[in-house]
Design an enzyme around this catalytic site. Sequence first.
Site, mmCIF file in Angstrom:
data_model
loop_
_atom_site.group_PDB
_atom_site.id
_atom_site.type_symbol
_atom_site.label_atom_id
_atom_site.label_comp_id
_atom_site.label_asym_id
_atom_site.label_seq_id
_atom_site.Cartn_x
_atom_site.Cartn_y
_atom_site.Cartn_z
ATOM 1 C CE LYS A 60 35.954 39.146 40.316
ATOM 2 N NZ LYS A 60 36.313 39.447 38.908
ATOM 3 C CB SER A 68 39.290 37.168 38.172
ATOM 4 O OG SER A 68 38.545 38.361 37.937
ATOM 5 C CB SER A 113 37.156 38.774 34.823
ATOM 6 O OG SER A 113 38.554 38.789 34.715
#
Length: 435
Positions: free
Chosen positions: A65, A143, A167
């Site tokens: 990420k 996210s 997330s």
Amino acid sequence: MSNQLFQVATFDRAIVRTMLAALFLVSCLSGCAIPRIPASATRDHAFITYWPPPNDNKKLRLAVKDLIDMKGVVTTAGCEFLAKNSSPAKQDAACLAIARQRGVQFVGKTNTSELALAVSGINEYFGTPRNPLAHWPLIPGGSSSGSAVAVANNEADVAFGTDSAGSIRIPAANCGIVGLKTTFGLVRIDGVYPIAPNLLDTVGPMARDMAGVVEGMDLLQAGFAARYRQAVIAKPSANGIRVGRLYIKGTAPSINRAVDSALAATGFEVVKLDPEFTKRWDQAQKDASTVAAVSAWIYDQKFLNQLGVSNRTRAIVALGAIEYRTTYRAALQRQVAWKTAIQSEFEKVNFIALPTMQKLPPLMPPFGGSVAFEARALALQNTQAVNFAGVPALAIPVPIPNKSVPVTSLQLVGPSRSEAALLNAGRLVESAVKR
């Protein structure tokens, strides 16, 4: 004293101006965003930076990420401003150390909601990662949206995500994969872009199945694979595993039935948790959301007047300022009591089970995201209370009788540092629902 009063007055005016802008965005723009040319590195928008592996690659493919520093690469946090104004990271984040030592195949930095603040996973600059779970355009969840889509599209075997309020688990649930939120403090977060680093932030693995998540955890915590094997030997079946079932008001009946069917098929001893604990869970959900919102404002208020940051993200950041002045202190004061309450439940049960989300993933809004849409998406989550307690939780896809979306997600919550036992329980669920 007069200087302090001036600072307070200036602060108040700044809040008012920002809140007026936020209200304008929500009520007048109705989610419309200025069209931009997507800058993602892949057609599905899963990656911001992509390094295709060689055709003869036999190594584990790891996606990271883009909140996590990687030496020599700009950490964008999904934000145009940071992408254009930040220098490449001087060193890897601490959580990449084992992966570097083992020579895994890094395949790229994955897309994320801007500054990791939008629970929908929408990103207006890099493009929104395309959820492959259904033919309909569903939100990927945020996210860690790009990490989930990269795994779901078989562009990575394992992806690292971050989880401050759901997330990892929410995009895992939306995209039909497995995601693990680790115990707070278990995995070092040095070199990870902050949301609430002293209270909520964690790093964890995402994969298509439980075996992949075990591989991912073994890259985050030395010796994890051996501890997992010991957990499997200790509990090869569901016999003797006691699971407390938590029912959340507002959950779709079909999702509750899917979760209950998966638990029954696995063979756990399931007991319904009492209403008093449910009330405490509900309060912890609210408190965790408050803490996350305020922490985002603390770290990101510097972007409120920057070009290259979307109006939607600015509005989300600004809302944290209001919570700071109203509900933040009381929320923090309740955290210790919440940790005590959930620990008391784990003296009665091995794990707690509930749906990861109250409903199936919503459709992508036709004209981009809005603060109002993000609020609706946030209301679907059953994840924040876990972060507030600091304990681990696992999102597992389970089948649901539905013509458009084939799976929903079961969330198993365990006591602190129970990741090995938790993944073994997940293995049992996975095996049962695939029969």
